[in-house]
Each structure stands twice: as C-alpha cells, then as structure tokens.
Design an enzyme around this catalytic site. Structure first.
Site, mmCIF file in Angstrom:
data_model
loop_
_atom_site.group_PDB
_atom_site.id
_atom_site.type_symbol
_atom_site.label_atom_id
_atom_site.label_comp_id
_atom_site.label_asym_id
_atom_site.label_seq_id
_atom_site.Cartn_x
_atom_site.Cartn_y
_atom_site.Cartn_z
ATOM 1 N N HIS A 114 -7.052 -3.421 -1.378
ATOM 2 C CA HIS A 114 -6.930 -1.911 -1.903
ATOM 3 C C HIS A 114 -8.464 -1.620 -1.733
ATOM 4 O O HIS A 114 -8.769 -0.867 -0.723
ATOM 5 C CB HIS A 114 -6.510 -1.793 -3.134
ATOM 6 C CG HIS A 114 -6.252 -0.176 -3.464
ATOM 7 N ND1 HIS A 114 -6.337 0.600 -2.431
ATOM 8 C CD2 HIS A 114 -5.584 0.224 -4.464
ATOM 9 C CE1 HIS A 114 -5.839 1.929 -2.945
ATOM 10 N NE2 HIS A 114 -5.266 1.613 -4.192
ATOM 11 N N HIS A 168 -5.294 0.939 10.006
ATOM 12 C CA HIS A 168 -5.013 1.428 8.935
ATOM 13 C C HIS A 168 -3.388 1.587 8.997
ATOM 14 O O HIS A 168 -2.825 1.881 9.953
ATOM 15 C CB HIS A 168 -5.321 3.005 8.778
ATOM 16 C CG HIS A 168 -5.437 3.274 7.288
ATOM 17 N ND1 HIS A 168 -4.376 3.969 6.864
ATOM 18 C CD2 HIS A 168 -6.142 3.341 6.274
ATOM 19 C CE1 HIS A 168 -4.351 4.471 5.865
ATOM 20 N NE2 HIS A 168 -5.667 4.078 5.402
ATOM 21 N N ASP A 203 -13.456 2.770 5.433
ATOM 22 C CA ASP A 203 -14.331 1.752 4.665
ATOM 23 C C ASP A 203 -15.646 1.109 5.806
ATOM 24 O O ASP A 203 -16.430 0.431 5.606
ATOM 25 C CB ASP A 203 -13.587 0.265 4.340
ATOM 26 C CG ASP A 203 -12.710 0.784 3.086
ATOM 27 O OD1 ASP A 203 -13.391 1.560 2.450
ATOM 28 O OD2 ASP A 203 -11.614 0.227 3.320
HETATM 29 C C1 LIG Z 1 -5.610 -1.891 7.452
HETATM 30 C C2 LIG Z 1 -4.558 -2.851 7.960
HETATM 31 C C3 LIG Z 1 -4.009 -4.032 6.589
HETATM 32 C C4 LIG Z 1 -3.350 -2.285 8.400
HETATM 33 O O1 LIG Z 1 -2.167 -3.169 8.864
HETATM 34 P P1 LIG Z 1 -0.840 -3.000 9.588
HETATM 35 O O2 LIG Z 1 -0.664 -1.465 9.564
HETATM 36 O O3 LIG Z 1 0.067 -3.643 8.708
HETATM 37 O O4 LIG Z 1 -1.181 -3.268 10.953
HETATM 38 P P2 LIG Z 1 -0.963 -5.182 11.313
HETATM 39 O O5 LIG Z 1 -1.168 -5.920 10.498
HETATM 40 O O6 LIG Z 1 0.955 -4.776 11.586
HETATM 41 O O7 LIG Z 1 -1.406 -5.068 13.007
HETATM 42 C C5 LIG Z 1 -0.825 -4.651 14.005
HETATM 43 C C6 LIG Z 1 -1.638 -5.439 15.069
HETATM 44 O O8 LIG Z 1 -3.118 -4.937 15.319
HETATM 45 C C7 LIG Z 1 -3.701 -5.993 15.059
HETATM 46 N N1 LIG Z 1 -4.861 -5.643 13.784
HETATM 47 C C8 LIG Z 1 -4.850 -4.758 12.938
HETATM 48 N N2 LIG Z 1 -5.795 -4.559 12.244
HETATM 49 C C9 LIG Z 1 -6.847 -5.448 13.126
HETATM 50 C C10 LIG Z 1 -8.354 -5.331 12.858
HETATM 51 N N3 LIG Z 1 -8.955 -4.836 11.789
HETATM 52 N N4 LIG Z 1 -8.798 -6.385 13.769
HETATM 53 C C11 LIG Z 1 -8.289 -6.769 14.692
HETATM 54 N N5 LIG Z 1 -6.730 -6.587 15.021
HETATM 55 C C12 LIG Z 1 -6.237 -6.007 14.172
HETATM 56 C C13 LIG Z 1 -2.942 -6.942 14.491
HETATM 57 O O9 LIG Z 1 -3.405 -8.598 14.627
HETATM 58 C C14 LIG Z 1 -1.625 -6.785 15.166
HETATM 59 O O10 LIG Z 1 -1.667 -7.216 16.431
HETATM 60 P P3 LIG Z 1 -0.349 -7.975 17.285
HETATM 61 O O11 LIG Z 1 0.606 -6.780 17.223
HETATM 62 O O12 LIG Z 1 -1.011 -8.484 18.334
HETATM 63 O O13 LIG Z 1 0.160 -9.007 16.219
HETATM 64 C C15 LIG Z 1 -5.313 -3.684 9.206
HETATM 65 O O14 LIG Z 1 -5.405 -2.804 10.225
HETATM 66 C C16 LIG Z 1 -6.316 -4.516 8.533
HETATM 67 O O15 LIG Z 1 -6.164 -5.746 8.241
HETATM 68 N N6 LIG Z 1 -7.418 -4.101 8.818
HETATM 69 C C17 LIG Z 1 -8.769 -4.702 8.333
HETATM 70 C C18 LIG Z 1 -9.005 -4.347 7.057
HETATM 71 C C19 LIG Z 1 -9.428 -3.028 6.548
HETATM 72 O O16 LIG Z 1 -10.385 -2.527 6.986
HETATM 73 N N7 LIG Z 1 -8.658 -2.560 5.347
HETATM 74 C C20 LIG Z 1 -9.016 -1.178 4.985
HETATM 75 C C21 LIG Z 1 -7.875 -0.300 5.224
HETATM 76 S S1 LIG Z 1 -8.570 1.329 4.526
#
Ligand SMILES: CC(C)(COP(=O)(O)OP(=O)(O)OC[C@H]1O[C@@H](n2cnc3c(N)ncnc32)[C@H](O)[C@@H]1OP(=O)(O)O)[C@@H](O)C(=O)NCCC(=O)NCCS
Length: 449
Positions: A287, A326, A382
């Site tokens: 978070h 996101h 972030d």
């Molecule tokens: C924010 C987050 C958790 C959202 O996740 P989500 O909506 O559940 O998306 P998913 O994890 O299902 O990802 C979808 C696809 O994008 C990819 N992906 C998502 N975020 C990614 C990232 N930051 N870098 C590389 N690939 C990413 C996943 O590997 C997945 O690929 P695939 O379809 O080939 O398996 C995710 O984008 C993430 O981990 N980001 C980095 C951490 C971050 O910055 N968090 C702060 C949020 S405010």
C-alpha cells in the site's frame, strides 16, 4: 471439471433483445430450475438478494466469493470519484489538477470532510482551529520518547494515533456532530506533530513544538528540521510542493487503509482507534511502500546506460518496473503528472537529484515500448514522489508517514460518512469454510502415547 478449478461465468445470450432491457438481472438457478429477478441499482445488485437463492429453505443462500473485494462495493460514497480508464480523480466533484494548482491542503481537507469548499469565514475558522490543536499532551511526548532509538516512524505514528483515544475519551461520543468535528480537527492538527516527532526520535534530536504562526505545512517542516534558530524559514517552493503532495494523497476512495478505517469504525469505536487501523494498513509495502521501492530500483540501475538491460529484465519477467502500473488507472495516473511538475519545482531549490535523469529516461523508454503500451502500464503516483521526498532529506522510512499525514482528512471524511450512513452495519464478511467438521477430540494421553 478438473478438481480445484472454479468454473467461469458465461454469457449465454450474446445478442440482448432490446424489448427485454430493464434494470434487473434474471438468474436461473440450474440446481433447482428456479428463476429470480434481481434489481440492478447504480450498476450493482444487492449481495443480500443473492442470499434468497437457495436449494432448500434450510440451506444457506447463495453468496459471492471475493477475496480482496475486487468487485464488491462496500458502501455508497460521495467523497472521491475515480475513472481509471480516463485517468480522472475528483474530490467532491473537483478535478485533482485544479485542487493541486489552486487550493491548499487544509482547504481540500475541509472539502473532503464537509463536502463543499469553505466560505472565507469557514476557511479562517477551520485553519485557526487546526493550528491551535497542533500541540499534544506532554504525556504523548513522554510516550513517544519511550520507543527504542531505531523504532520505525510508522510504528510510532500508528501507536501514538491510537494512544490519542486515551487522551480524548469524549471521542467515543461519535453520534454527536460537534464532537465529531472536534476530533476531526484534533486528528488533522496533530498528525504532523506525531509524524515530525517520530522523525526526530530516529535522529536522536529534541522534539520541536508546533509554531502557531506558521501554516500547516510550514509548521510541519519546522518541527522536522528546526535546530537552534529562533524561527524556521522554509523555502516557499518546498512548502508548496509538500502541500501539493498532501493534496494528491488526501483520499483515494475505498483503498486498503480506508477500508480498514471504515471496517474498524463500523464497530462504533472512537475515530483515533479507527484511524490507527488505517495507519497500520498503510504501513504495509503493498500500500504505502511503493515509492521507497522505486527509489531502491533507481539506485540499483545506477546510470542511464544500464536502463536497456534493466527493461529487458522487466520484459522477461525477472522483476517489475516499480512505480508503473495501477489496479485502477489504466491510461495514466493523474497524480503522477502533477508530481512530475512538483519535482521540477523542488529540484530548483535542492539541486537535481541524479536519479531524476534515470527516472525520466526510464519513463521515456517504457512509454514507447510495446510491452508497457500493450499492458497499459504508465507511471503512477509513486514513480516520482520518492525522488521529491529524498530531495527534501527524508529517509525512506518517513515516506509512508508523509502519506499518512496527507491521507488523514480522507480517512476522517470516510469515517464520518460511514457513521452518518444509516445503511451501514458492522463490517462482518462471510467466509467459505474449508476445514474439518465434527471431529472427535482425542485426549492428550492417547495422542501422545
Ligand atoms: C500496481 C500493480 C500491483 C497493479 O497490478 P494489477 O492491476 O493487478 O496488474 P497485474 O499484476 O495483473 O499485471 C498485468 C500485466 O502487466 C504486467 N505488469 C504490471 N505491472 C507491471 C510493472 N510495474 N512492471 C512490469 N510489468 C508489469 C504484469 O506482469 C502482467 O503481465 P502479463 O499479463 O504478461 O502477466 C502492478 O502494476 C505493480 O506491481 N506495479 C509496481 C508496484 C507499484 O508501483 N505499486 C504502486 C501502486 S500505486
């Protein structure tokens, strides 16, 4: 069907007949052949309506299974609107871009809590009240001084916010609107004091008392950085940048920590205890901790030349590009654009953080790369905020504390909305029980024989 696989929902009639369009859902229970019509209101059906779908009267009704509440509305709310596909964030209907540009954090706090922008009199009274409640009881100071020298500031803030409930037992009177106002003022006023003192504690420096002649954000900077000088004068550009960061973090509808505040608050406990739960939720790396991870990532990349190899690693699934992507925003995060601008303002004062060049190049390359375009991955809030915080000389452990100070008005607005919402009940989700049943207890002597 293979064991453990959940069957997916299927749409049986791809072509809806225009004649049959109504705001309801027809469900046919294939176990019994019975059909039900469930009203659709605001794009939702009531989960309780599903409870009426049963195979027999003595069976529990149907319910939904939704870990992490990914598709369940827990409340009706008029505070924050997000359209993730279009990159829209609005507080009480006002676009975040306008608020960041033209408002102040305390005005936004008033807007969130009371639903309207304040009149001149209301604004002045609000700022005055908050300014004059920034002090905490001396015992709070003693309490904070009791933490170990290396205590994480977020742990200190969480505990001291919870401890405030013991100093204000009147806060339990949550049905009284004036009383709620008093506690909301106190909480917003004291968050910077608690946050700054947790920072001073880690540095072994004396705690600095609030200065009522300063604005909310100036006073926070003073409590953080003042040493022997008579008055701490922060650069107005830094004050503005931090104020904007607080505005950007002030609310984000039903996120994990807000859900924690609402869930704990639904027991009708005092708001300090409910907000302490929100601070606890924010403490977690999924978070509040992502900006710290961005900073670590940028340091590890080290120089612009290493970016292509890093990006290849991300595309090969070795790691994620932190600060990108996101759950809700699939086009761009409107907060990220504003932060990028704040970055330039801060670096004008502090000198450019060498990691900025890496961040900008990383963003440029990623935004042109098919992998990120296809997955709709854009910089989130972030990506740049950690760089600003570092430029302001905050250690990474403080990043989440800054987030908590900014988020406090949102938590309190959501708490107040919960308390005044007649449809709300104590939070008590259902479970799908998967354990054993009616086992026979074997006495220890027999089990251990
Ligand atoms: C924010 C987050 C958790 C959202 O996740 P989500 O909506 O559940 O998306 P998913 O994890 O299902 O990802 C979808 C696809 O994008 C990819 N992906 C998502 N975020 C990614 C990232 N930051 N870098 C590389 N690939 C990413 C996943 O590997 C997945 O690929 P695939 O379809 O080939 O398996 C995710 O984008 C993430 O981990 N980001 C980095 C951490 C971050 O910055 N968090 C702060 C949020 S405010």
């Amino acid at each position: 069907m293979p064991v453990g696989r959940t069957p997916a929902i299927r749409r049986l009639h791809p072509q809806p007949s225009v004649a049959s369009v109504t705001d309801s859902l027809t469900i046919r229970d294939n176990r019994t052949g019975a059909e039900y019509e469930v009203p659709i209101v605001d794009g939702t059906i009531k989960a309780a309506d599903l409870g009426k779908i049963k195979t027999s009267d003595d069976e529990p009704g149907l319910s939904t299974y939704d870990p992490g509440f990914v598709n369940t509305a827990s409340c009706k709310s008029a505070i924050t609107f997000i359209d993730g596909d279009k990159g829209i964030l609005e507080y009480r209907g006002y676009p975040i871009e306008q608020l960041a540009e033209e408002s102040t954090f305390l005005e936004v706090a008033y807007l969130l809590v009371y639903g309207e922008l304040p009149t001149k009199e209301q604004y002045e009274a609000w700022v005055h009240e908050i300014t004059y409640h920034t002090f905490v009881h001396e015992n709070v100071k003693a309490f904070m001084q009791g933490f170990r020298y290396d205590a994480h500031p977020m742990g200190m803030v969480m505990a001291s916010v919870g401890a405030l409930s013991t100093f204000y037992p009147d806060a339990r009177n949550i049905e009284d609107a004036d009383n709620r106002h008093m506690q909301i003022v106190r909480m917003i006023a004291k968050m910077p004091t608690l946050g700054a003192w947790s920072f001073r504690h880690a540095q072994g420096k004396p705690y600095v008392y609030p200065d009522n002649e300063l604005s909310y954000t100036e006073n926070f900077l003073s409590m953080l950085f003042k040493m022997s000088e008579q008055k701490f004068n922060a650069d107005p550009r830094l004050v503005k940048a931090l104020d904007v960061l607080f505005i950007l973090h002030a609310d984000h509808e039903q996120n994990c920590s807000t859900n924690a505040v609402r869930s704990v608050g639904s027991s009708q406990v005092d708001p300090y205890s409910a907000v302490a739960a929100g601070v606890g939720a924010l403490y977690g790396p999924l978070h509040g901790g992502a900006n710290e991870a961005v900073l670590r990532m940028l340091k590890r990349i080290g120089s612009v030349e290493n970016i292509p190899a890093f990006i290849e690693g991300v595309k090969n699934g070795n790691e994620r590009l932190m600060g990108f992507g996101h759950r809700v925003y699939k086009n761009f995060d409107p907060r990220a654009k504003i932060i990028k601008k704040a970055c330039d303002d801060v670096f004008e004062v502090t000198g450019v953080n060498p990691l900025l060049a890496i961040a900008k190049e990383l963003e440029k390359i990623a935004l042109e790369d098919e992998y990120f375009i296809k997955r709709k991955l854009y910089p989130n809030v972030d990506f740049y905020s950690g760089l600003i915080y570092e430029a302001l000389q905050f250690p990474p452990e403080m990043f989440t504390v800054l987030f908590a100070i900014g988020r406090a008005p949102g938590w309190l607005a959501q708490w107040q909305e919960l308390i005044t919402d007649k449809e709300q009940k104590i939070a008590r989700p259902k479970q799908v029980y998967t354990g054993d049943r009616t086992l026979k207890f074997v006495p220890r002597e027999e089990r251990w024989a």
